[in-house]
Motif scaffolding. Sequence first.
Motif, PDB file in Angstrom:
ATOM      1  N   VAL A 190    -107.407  38.757 -59.088  1.00 38.64           N
ATOM      2  CA  VAL A 190    -106.999  39.963 -58.354  1.00 38.64           C
ATOM      3  C   VAL A 190    -108.130  39.950 -57.141  1.00 38.64           C
ATOM      4  O   VAL A 190    -107.836  40.503 -56.038  1.00 38.64           O
ATOM      5  N   ALA A 191    -109.559  39.698 -57.406  1.00 35.98           N
ATOM      6  CA  ALA A 191    -110.447  39.755 -56.331  1.00 35.98           C
ATOM      7  C   ALA A 191    -110.082  39.028 -55.120  1.00 35.98           C
ATOM      8  O   ALA A 191    -110.312  39.428 -54.017  1.00 35.98           O
ATOM      9  N   GLN A 192    -109.739  37.739 -55.210  1.00 38.40           N
ATOM     10  CA  GLN A 192    -109.464  36.820 -54.167  1.00 38.40           C
ATOM     11  C   GLN A 192    -108.143  37.781 -53.370  1.00 38.40           C
ATOM     12  O   GLN A 192    -108.246  37.566 -52.256  1.00 38.40           O
ATOM     13  N   LEU A 193    -107.177  38.104 -54.042  1.00 35.78           N
ATOM     14  CA  LEU A 193    -106.008  38.573 -53.345  1.00 35.78           C
ATOM     15  C   LEU A 193    -106.662  39.819 -52.565  1.00 35.78           C
ATOM     16  O   LEU A 193    -105.978  40.187 -51.304  1.00 35.78           O
ATOM     17  N   GLU A 194    -107.390  40.887 -53.074  1.00 36.64           N
ATOM     18  CA  GLU A 194    -107.793  42.011 -52.379  1.00 36.64           C
ATOM     19  C   GLU A 194    -108.785  41.588 -51.370  1.00 36.64           C
ATOM     20  O   GLU A 194    -108.707  42.119 -50.151  1.00 36.64           O
ATOM     21  N   ASP A 195    -109.394  40.593 -51.279  1.00 37.31           N
ATOM     22  CA  ASP A 195    -110.203  40.007 -50.102  1.00 37.31           C
ATOM     23  C   ASP A 195    -109.405  39.643 -49.061  1.00 37.31           C
ATOM     24  O   ASP A 195    -109.540  40.080 -48.051  1.00 37.31           O
ATOM     25  N   SER A 196    -108.323  38.915 -49.380  1.00 35.83           N
ATOM     26  CA  SER A 196    -107.474  38.462 -48.419  1.00 35.83           C
ATOM     27  C   SER A 196    -106.877  39.358 -47.751  1.00 35.83           C
ATOM     28  O   SER A 196    -106.596  39.488 -46.534  1.00 35.83           O
ATOM     29  N   LEU A 197    -106.262  40.478 -48.426  1.00 36.21           N
ATOM     30  CA  LEU A 197    -105.591  41.713 -47.915  1.00 36.21           C
ATOM     31  C   LEU A 197    -106.389  42.651 -47.070  1.00 36.21           C
ATOM     32  O   LEU A 197    -106.000  43.050 -46.035  1.00 36.21           O
ATOM     33  N   GLY A 198    -107.809  42.444 -47.342  1.00 33.89           N
ATOM     34  CA  GLY A 198    -108.863  43.008 -46.190  1.00 33.89           C
ATOM     35  C   GLY A 198    -108.770  42.690 -44.950  1.00 33.89           C
ATOM     36  O   GLY A 198    -108.940  43.421 -43.954  1.00 33.89           O
ATOM     37  N   ALA A 199    -108.204  41.296 -44.832  1.00 34.03           N
ATOM     38  CA  ALA A 199    -108.154  40.967 -43.261  1.00 34.03           C
ATOM     39  C   ALA A 199    -106.914  41.694 -42.389  1.00 34.03           C
ATOM     40  O   ALA A 199    -107.252  41.816 -41.197  1.00 34.03           O
ATOM     41  N   LEU A 200    -105.997  42.161 -42.922  1.00 32.58           N
ATOM     42  CA  LEU A 200    -105.025  43.079 -42.454  1.00 32.58           C
ATOM     43  C   LEU A 200    -105.513  44.204 -41.659  1.00 32.58           C
ATOM     44  O   LEU A 200    -105.295  44.863 -40.692  1.00 32.58           O
ATOM     45  N   GLU A 201    -106.837  44.665 -42.124  1.00 32.48           N
ATOM     46  CA  GLU A 201    -107.612  45.910 -41.651  1.00 32.48           C
ATOM     47  C   GLU A 201    -108.671  45.605 -40.667  1.00 32.48           C
ATOM     48  O   GLU A 201    -109.520  46.356 -40.140  1.00 32.48           O
ATOM     49  N   ARG A 202    -108.916  44.392 -40.442  1.00 36.81           N
ATOM     50  CA  ARG A 202    -110.267  43.555 -39.736  1.00 36.81           C
ATOM     51  C   ARG A 202    -109.484  42.571 -38.838  1.00 36.81           C
ATOM     52  O   ARG A 202    -110.052  41.593 -38.754  1.00 36.81           O
ATOM     53  N   PRO A 203    -108.840  43.076 -37.913  1.00 36.87           N
ATOM     54  CA  PRO A 203    -108.051  42.152 -36.879  1.00 36.87           C
ATOM     55  C   PRO A 203    -109.217  41.285 -35.946  1.00 36.87           C
ATOM     56  O   PRO A 203    -110.209  41.966 -35.611  1.00 36.87           O
ATOM     57  N   LEU A 204    -108.926  40.395 -35.656  1.00 33.37           N
ATOM     58  CA  LEU A 204    -109.957  39.493 -34.820  1.00 33.37           C
ATOM     59  C   LEU A 204    -109.506  39.518 -33.338  1.00 33.37           C
ATOM     60  O   LEU A 204    -108.172  39.269 -33.045  1.00 33.37           O
ATOM     61  N   SER A 205    -110.326  39.766 -32.549  1.00 33.27           N
ATOM     62  CA  SER A 205    -110.187  39.820 -31.139  1.00 33.27           C
ATOM     63  C   SER A 205    -109.977  38.287 -30.473  1.00 33.27           C
ATOM     64  O   SER A 205    -110.335  37.155 -31.126  1.00 33.27           O
ATOM     65  N   LYS A 206    -109.227  38.294 -29.489  1.00 35.05           N
ATOM     66  CA  LYS A 206    -109.098  37.125 -28.645  1.00 35.05           C
ATOM     67  C   LYS A 206    -110.355  36.262 -28.324  1.00 35.05           C
ATOM     68  O   LYS A 206    -110.257  35.088 -28.796  1.00 35.05           O
ATOM     69  N   MET A 250    -110.108  46.595 -50.151  1.00 34.47           N
ATOM     70  CA  MET A 250    -109.074  46.498 -50.857  1.00 34.47           C
ATOM     71  C   MET A 250    -107.949  47.163 -49.712  1.00 34.47           C
ATOM     72  O   MET A 250    -108.248  48.158 -48.801  1.00 34.47           O
ATOM     73  N   ALA A 251    -106.732  46.985 -49.746  1.00 38.48           N
ATOM     74  CA  ALA A 251    -105.690  47.381 -48.932  1.00 38.48           C
ATOM     75  C   ALA A 251    -105.254  48.590 -49.516  1.00 38.48           C
ATOM     76  O   ALA A 251    -104.686  48.659 -50.656  1.00 38.48           O
ATOM     77  N   THR A 252    -105.350  49.741 -48.724  1.00 33.27           N
ATOM     78  CA  THR A 252    -105.147  51.157 -49.525  1.00 33.27           C
ATOM     79  C   THR A 252    -103.501  51.289 -49.247  1.00 33.27           C
ATOM     80  O   THR A 252    -102.753  50.732 -48.557  1.00 33.27           O
ATOM     81  N   ASN A 253    -103.070  52.028 -50.345  1.00 35.94           N
ATOM     82  CA  ASN A 253    -101.564  52.642 -50.201  1.00 35.94           C
ATOM     83  C   ASN A 253    -101.339  52.893 -48.698  1.00 35.94           C
ATOM     84  O   ASN A 253    -100.178  52.646 -48.303  1.00 35.94           O
ATOM     85  N   GLU A 254    -102.012  53.908 -48.158  1.00 36.34           N
ATOM     86  CA  GLU A 254    -101.866  54.240 -46.691  1.00 36.34           C
ATOM     87  C   GLU A 254    -101.848  53.081 -45.786  1.00 36.34           C
ATOM     88  O   GLU A 254    -101.048  53.047 -44.915  1.00 36.34           O
ATOM     89  N   ALA A 255    -102.702  51.997 -46.041  1.00 33.03           N
ATOM     90  CA  ALA A 255    -102.677  50.834 -45.073  1.00 33.03           C
ATOM     91  C   ALA A 255    -101.294  50.151 -45.214  1.00 33.03           C
ATOM     92  O   ALA A 255    -100.754  49.762 -44.228  1.00 33.03           O
ATOM     93  N   LYS A 256    -101.222  50.073 -46.656  1.00 30.46           N
ATOM     94  CA  LYS A 256     -99.833  49.125 -46.931  1.00 30.46           C
ATOM     95  C   LYS A 256     -98.634  49.931 -46.097  1.00 30.46           C
ATOM     96  O   LYS A 256     -97.619  49.226 -45.660  1.00 30.46           O
ATOM     97  N   LYS A 257     -98.495  51.316 -45.995  1.00 34.54           N
ATOM     98  CA  LYS A 257     -97.314  52.027 -45.423  1.00 34.54           C
ATOM     99  C   LYS A 257     -97.278  51.679 -44.070  1.00 34.54           C
ATOM    100  O   LYS A 257     -96.231  51.587 -43.550  1.00 34.54           O
TER     101      LYS A 257
END
Length: 334
Positions: free
Chosen positions: A288-304, A1-8
């Motif tokens: 909602v579950a699919q949405l939360e899953d996608s938002l989780g990618a913002l906290e897991r960046p992929l290396s080059k 889940m993308a937390t409110n803090e992460a959203k900010k």
Amino acid sequence: MATNEAKKTQRGVKLGSTGPEVFPLGLGCMGMSGTYGVTDDAESIRTIQTAIDRGVTLIDTGDFYGMGHNELLVGRAIAGGRRERVQLSVKFGAMRGPDNSWGGVDTRPAAVKNFLAYSLKRLGVEYIDIYRPARLDPAVPIEDTIGAIADLVKAGYVRHIGLSEVGVETIRRAHRVHPIVDLQIEYSVASRGPEAQLFPALTELGISATLYGVFSRGLLTGSKPKGQGDYRAHLPRFTGSNQQQNEGVVNEFQRFARERGMTPGQLAVAWVLARQPAFVPVVGAKTVAQLEDSLGALERPLSKSDAEALEALVKISGERYGAEQMKHLDSERR
């Protein structure tokens, strides 16, 4: 889940040199109107509203998704104070029959204004943030279509103009009539065609891109067609020998994700974010579950290095559309 803090802490992405700033992920709503099997309106509305509450600002729809159903759904979801927190991206021009058949494209100036009038009513809004023809109409010069939308911009009914699935020449011609803020185009680790010509042209012109098909219509996440009502049952990547070959690739894709502590959906989104950080993936979450899953990618960046390794691994068999549709896509002309 993308937390409110992460959203900010998420930085916005500007759509082109003249467009609005949007959240790094957009929400595509097409799948909420039966394109990929059975849906639930209540869950769809919860998904849209949760996306907005999580900070997502770009909501993408089309007036022909479910023959107006999708716009009515989005309208219900943004009513009551959420309208001012979103940018609505609306595609128009596709003609549909009562049997759900495809009737071609109509982007004549008179049709443009007619389509917009109905979209405004169904969405319950006074203006559309980004308005775009869904496909190029071969019978109408793009200058005429964009000129008609430009008139609507001047009148206050549209804020910005976008394009969808068109090629470089069409983009240049349209951009000369009125600034284009973004091109909507399919792009994923399984569909990398735009990298060759389209993306360099967009960068040159100061135009952004909103990227759909990030999951390759669920192929990368292991989703399969659910009956004949599911549009994917007719797509090359989900049928025949292509399906058998792609299952092996998808298994490897999912293994790659597990080894990095990610879900397949997060890996698909993270790859696009790593490869095209200036553009905006539009994820087709239906729940909602699919949405939360996608938002989780913002906290897991992929290396080059991981992005490059994934590119070498994913070799999908089959075109993204059937042969007849591919033939009519302006974006596929070389």
